[in-house]
Structure formats: structure tokens, C-alpha cells
Design a protein around this motif. Structure first.
Motif, short mmCIF file in Angstrom:
data_model
loop_
_atom_site.label_atom_id
_atom_site.label_comp_id
_atom_site.label_asym_id
_atom_site.label_seq_id
_atom_site.Cartn_x
_atom_site.Cartn_y
_atom_site.Cartn_z
N LYS A 182 5.81 -9.88 -4.36
CA LYS A 182 5.97 -8.99 -5.51
C LYS A 182 6.41 -7.63 -5.00
O LYS A 182 5.82 -7.08 -4.08
CB LYS A 182 4.65 -8.85 -6.27
CG LYS A 182 4.16 -10.13 -6.93
CD LYS A 182 4.95 -10.43 -8.21
CE LYS A 182 4.35 -11.62 -8.95
NZ LYS A 182 5.04 -11.85 -10.25
N LYS A 183 7.45 -7.08 -5.63
CA LYS A 183 8.01 -5.81 -5.18
C LYS A 183 7.82 -4.74 -6.25
O LYS A 183 7.39 -5.03 -7.37
CB LYS A 183 9.49 -5.99 -4.85
CG LYS A 183 9.74 -7.02 -3.74
CD LYS A 183 11.22 -7.20 -3.47
CE LYS A 183 11.45 -8.19 -2.34
NZ LYS A 183 10.95 -9.55 -2.67
N ALA A 184 8.16 -3.52 -5.88
CA ALA A 184 7.95 -2.40 -6.80
C ALA A 184 8.66 -2.62 -8.12
O ALA A 184 8.18 -2.20 -9.18
CB ALA A 184 8.43 -1.11 -6.15
N GLY A 185 9.80 -3.30 -8.08
CA GLY A 185 10.56 -3.55 -9.30
C GLY A 185 9.84 -4.47 -10.28
O GLY A 185 10.23 -4.54 -11.46
N ARG A 237 5.80 6.08 -8.99
CA ARG A 237 6.19 5.87 -7.59
C ARG A 237 6.82 4.49 -7.40
O ARG A 237 7.73 4.33 -6.59
CB ARG A 237 4.97 6.04 -6.70
CG ARG A 237 5.30 6.11 -5.20
CD ARG A 237 4.13 6.70 -4.44
NE ARG A 237 4.19 6.44 -3.02
CZ ARG A 237 4.84 7.20 -2.13
NH1 ARG A 237 5.49 8.27 -2.54
NH2 ARG A 237 4.84 6.90 -0.84
N MET A 238 6.36 3.49 -8.17
CA MET A 238 6.96 2.17 -8.06
C MET A 238 8.43 2.20 -8.48
O MET A 238 9.28 1.52 -7.89
CB MET A 238 6.19 1.16 -8.93
CG MET A 238 4.80 0.80 -8.41
SD MET A 238 4.76 0.07 -6.75
CE MET A 238 4.06 1.45 -5.81
N GLN A 239 8.77 3.02 -9.47
CA GLN A 239 10.17 3.17 -9.87
C GLN A 239 10.98 3.79 -8.74
O GLN A 239 12.11 3.37 -8.45
CB GLN A 239 10.26 4.03 -11.12
CG GLN A 239 9.62 3.43 -12.36
CD GLN A 239 9.72 4.32 -13.58
OE1 GLN A 239 10.68 5.11 -13.71
NE2 GLN A 239 8.76 4.25 -14.47
N PHE A 268 14.71 0.75 -2.38
CA PHE A 268 14.96 -0.56 -1.76
C PHE A 268 15.94 -1.42 -2.56
O PHE A 268 16.42 -2.44 -2.07
CB PHE A 268 13.65 -1.33 -1.58
CG PHE A 268 12.79 -0.80 -0.48
CD1 PHE A 268 13.19 -0.85 0.85
CD2 PHE A 268 11.54 -0.25 -0.76
CE1 PHE A 268 12.38 -0.38 1.87
CE2 PHE A 268 10.72 0.21 0.25
CZ PHE A 268 11.14 0.16 1.58
N GLY A 269 16.18 -1.04 -3.81
CA GLY A 269 17.05 -1.83 -4.66
C GLY A 269 16.40 -3.07 -5.21
O GLY A 269 17.09 -4.04 -5.58
N ALA A 270 15.05 -3.07 -5.29
CA ALA A 270 14.34 -4.22 -5.82
C ALA A 270 12.92 -3.82 -6.19
O ALA A 270 12.33 -2.94 -5.56
CB ALA A 270 14.29 -5.35 -4.80
#
Length: 364
Positions: free
Chosen positions: A330-333, A354-356, A362-364
Motif C-alpha cells: 500500500k502506497k501513499a496514493g 503528507r500522503m498527498q 514517488f508518482g504513486a
């Protein structure tokens, strides 16, 4: 026991190691039994900067045929010719001390040869001028030293050594007091110290942590600079959460001390939780993620602390951090902005925002 891998070499190092500042006080027999107990419980990393000469022979007897399973951190500059600890920059004295340490430990090689106690830039200059660095490099070429490291309390001195490309391992004092500029060795601003840990991680230099309890001061409200006691487990987790840290080296006096420390490995998360630091350092911690994961569990399954750590490391120049991030399930996106982590963060980090930011990076 849990283990972490040294980037420069691949050694698997126990997250709990053993410091020897007070082991000799227990006497030769108890010292040997304490080392044997550590080995039985998977401890494999030992710092040999002892307060006196007693632990060396005890290690030699206890380790015996298991020598290939352990890692010694031997200090070039620690002198035991008097039977007690002394510090020297003189090369001839260093050579005699190292030979004595090897003989007492019953070994012919040193896993980690450490430039000892470099707290001032002048000390590092002296080590180079006196020929100690050349001597250590020669021993490494001969296979007597496997890795070169350094012990220090001073970020500026460490950064100089890193600039010189000297280090595979660093021994550094990490605890909440020092990181927030409290106590004798609270050297360097909070952000300067945090940047040093990230630099070590980015350059593959492992960190072994000394003074995790601030010489015991953090464990007693009467001596704690915060006027409130922390526990050993809180201090251990705090250090282990810092980037670059492979092992923490609490000093133990006997088997009872060691058994208590090893209880950390099975302690529940709430006993390791150090989020109380937000109350003790309200100004200095506000808005800064310290990777404590007090915000967990995330409803979407994000490991918020780890995502933040990879982001900070990538920005610090860690070439592997982006790859580690890409391999997260699971990534920030994947953040839906529910605000659960924002409401739980004791350090008031606006994690959903911050997740945005991280997702865009990272682009994801």
C-alpha cells in the motif's frame, strides 16, 4: 531475536547487542555467564569499549568455538594497560592495546575496527596525523579488520568521517534527551542529528547505538531531563526507529539486567510506545514524523511510519529508498484522507496531507 542487515557487507546483526561499560563490575564468573546467556538468546553484536579489562577474557571463554557467529566492535584508542579504561591517540599504545584485546578475546580478527571516541574535528585530524588510520587500513587489507567504523557523540565529526568515505559502521549516542539537546552529549540541533541518521541510511552506513538510556538518567524521574521517567523499552524502540540503526547496545551488569532488556523482544506495542515524548517536547516535536506508528492501524492498510521514512530517506539521497517504496503493498496514493492518522498522531503531523505530498513525489 530480530536481525538487521549491514548494507556494507551483508552481516545480519541482532537488534539488541551488548555494551560492556559495566559488565566487569559483576566479576569474571558472572560476566562470562552473562555473555553465555546473551549468545543463547541470539545476541551476536558486542561492543568492547569496557570500563575495565575484566570482560575481555570472559568473552574469550564464553564465545569459544562460536567465534564465527558473533561480531566484535573493537576500539582503536581504548587502552587497558592499567586494568581500567583509558583513552589514547598514540599509535604505539593503540597497537599494544589491540594486540592485547585480540589475545584476550582469543581471536585473530576484528569484525568492526572502530576509531575510538572522536568528538572533536581535531581528534580526527590527530588520528590521521598519528598514523592510526593508515594502520587500520593496512589491517583491513590484511583481513585482520573486516570493517572500519567510528564512535562519536558529535554530528560534525561524523559528517567529516563520512565525507572521507571511511565508515561502514557508526557508534553514536541516540536517545530522546540527546536528540532534543538535553544532557552532556546532546550535541547538535535536533534537525542536524536527524539528518545525520538519514545520511547514514542513505550511504549504507549502519549505526550501533550507545547510551540509549542516557546513562540511566532517562529511567528515573529524579534525573530525567524531562522530569518524567521513560522505560528501557520505550528508549530501545525510540532508537531502533531511527534511520540507519541496526542495533542498540545497552550496558548490562549481570544476567538479571540482560534478561530484563531481552524482555523487549516480546513486549507488547503499548510498552514500547514512546509517544509521550510529544508531551515532553511540545515545541520541538510538533509536526515532525518520528516513524513511531502511533497512528496505526490505518483503515486502508498503509504503513504510515514506513512510508514517511522511505520518503525522507529518498530526499536524503538513499538510492534504494524509492525501490523499497515501490515494493510496498500500500502506497501513499492509496490514502483516502479519512483523517484517522491525523487525529491519532501525538506529534500533530498532518499525515493525510503528507500522503498527498509523498504520492506526488514517488508518482504513486
Amino acid at each position: 531475536m530480530e536481525y538487521r542487515v549491514l548494507p556494507h557487507g551483508g552481516e545480519k546483526i541482532s537488534i539488541i547487542g551488548l555494551g560492556n561499560s559495566s559488565l566487569g563490575a559483576s566479576g569474571p564468573e558472572e560476566a562470562e555467564r552473562t555473555v553465555a546467556l546473551a549468545l543463547e538468546n541470539g545476541v551476536n553484536y558486542f561492543d568492547m569499549a569496557a570500563a575495565d579489562a575484566t570482560p575481555f577474557a570472559a568473552f574469550g571463554r564464553a564465545v569459544g568455538s562460536k567465534r564465527g557467529e558473533v561480531y566484535y566492535q573493537v576500539h582503536f584508542g581504548a587502552d587497558y594497560s592499567s586494568g581500567q579504561y583509558g583513552w589514547t591517540l598514540e599509535l604505539d599504545e593503540i597497537k599494544r592495546s589491540v594486540e592485547w584485546q585480540l589475545e584476550s578475546l582469543k581471536t585473530g580478527y576484528i569484525d568492526f575496527g572502530f576509531i575510538h571516541c572522536i568528538d572533536e574535528l581535531a581528534d580526527l585530524d590527530a588520528v590521521e596525523a598519528h598514523g592510526t588510520l593508515d594502520y587500520m587500513r593496512s589491517l583491513k587489507e590484511q583481513g585482520v579488520i573486516r570493517h572500519i567504523g567510528m564512535s562519536s557523540h558529535t554530528p560534525a565529526a561524523v559528517n567529516r568521517a563520512l565525507d572521507m568515505g571511511l565508515l561502514d559502521m557508526l557508534m553514536f549516542s541516540i536517545n530522546p534527551a540527546y536528540d532534543y539537546q538535553r544532557g552532556e552529549y546532546g550535541i547538535g540541533a535536533t534537525d542536524e542529528r536527524a539528518a545525520l541518521y538519514r545520511r547514514c541510511a542513505a550511504e549504507g552506513v549502519g549505526i550501533s547505538v550507545m547510551k540509549p538510556f542516557c546513562a540511566g538518567q532517562l529511567l528515573d524521574a529524579r534525573t530525567s531531563p524531562f522530569r518524567r521517567a521513560l522505560t528501557e523499552y520505550q528508549c530501545l524502540q525510540y532508537a531502533l526507529d531511527k534511520p540507519g540503526v541496526l542495533t542498540v547496545l545497552p550496558g548490562v551488569r549481570n544476567r538479571a539486567n540482560l534478561t530484563r532488556v531481552l524482555g523487549f523482544l516480546s513486549a507488547p506495542a503499548e510498552e514500547r510506545d514512546y509517544s509521550v515524548l510529544a508531551e515532553l517536547n511540545p515545541g520541538e516535536t510538533d509536526g515532525v514524523c518520528v516513524y513511531c506508528n502511533h497512528c496505526q492501524p490505518c483503515p486502508m492498510g498503509l504503513d504510515v511510519g514506513l512510508i514517511n521514512k522511505y520518503y525522507d530517506l529518498a530526499r536524503a539521497g538513499d538510492a534504494l529508498a524509492a525501490n523499497h517504496y515501490a515494493n510496498l503493498g500500500k502506497k501513499a496514493g492509496d490514502c483516502v484522507g479519512c483523517g484517522h492518522c491525523d487525529s491519532r498522531c501525538p506529534f500533530h503531523v498532518r499525515q493525510s496531507e503528507r500522503m498527498q505530498e509523498i504520492s506526488a513525489y514517488f508518482g504513486a
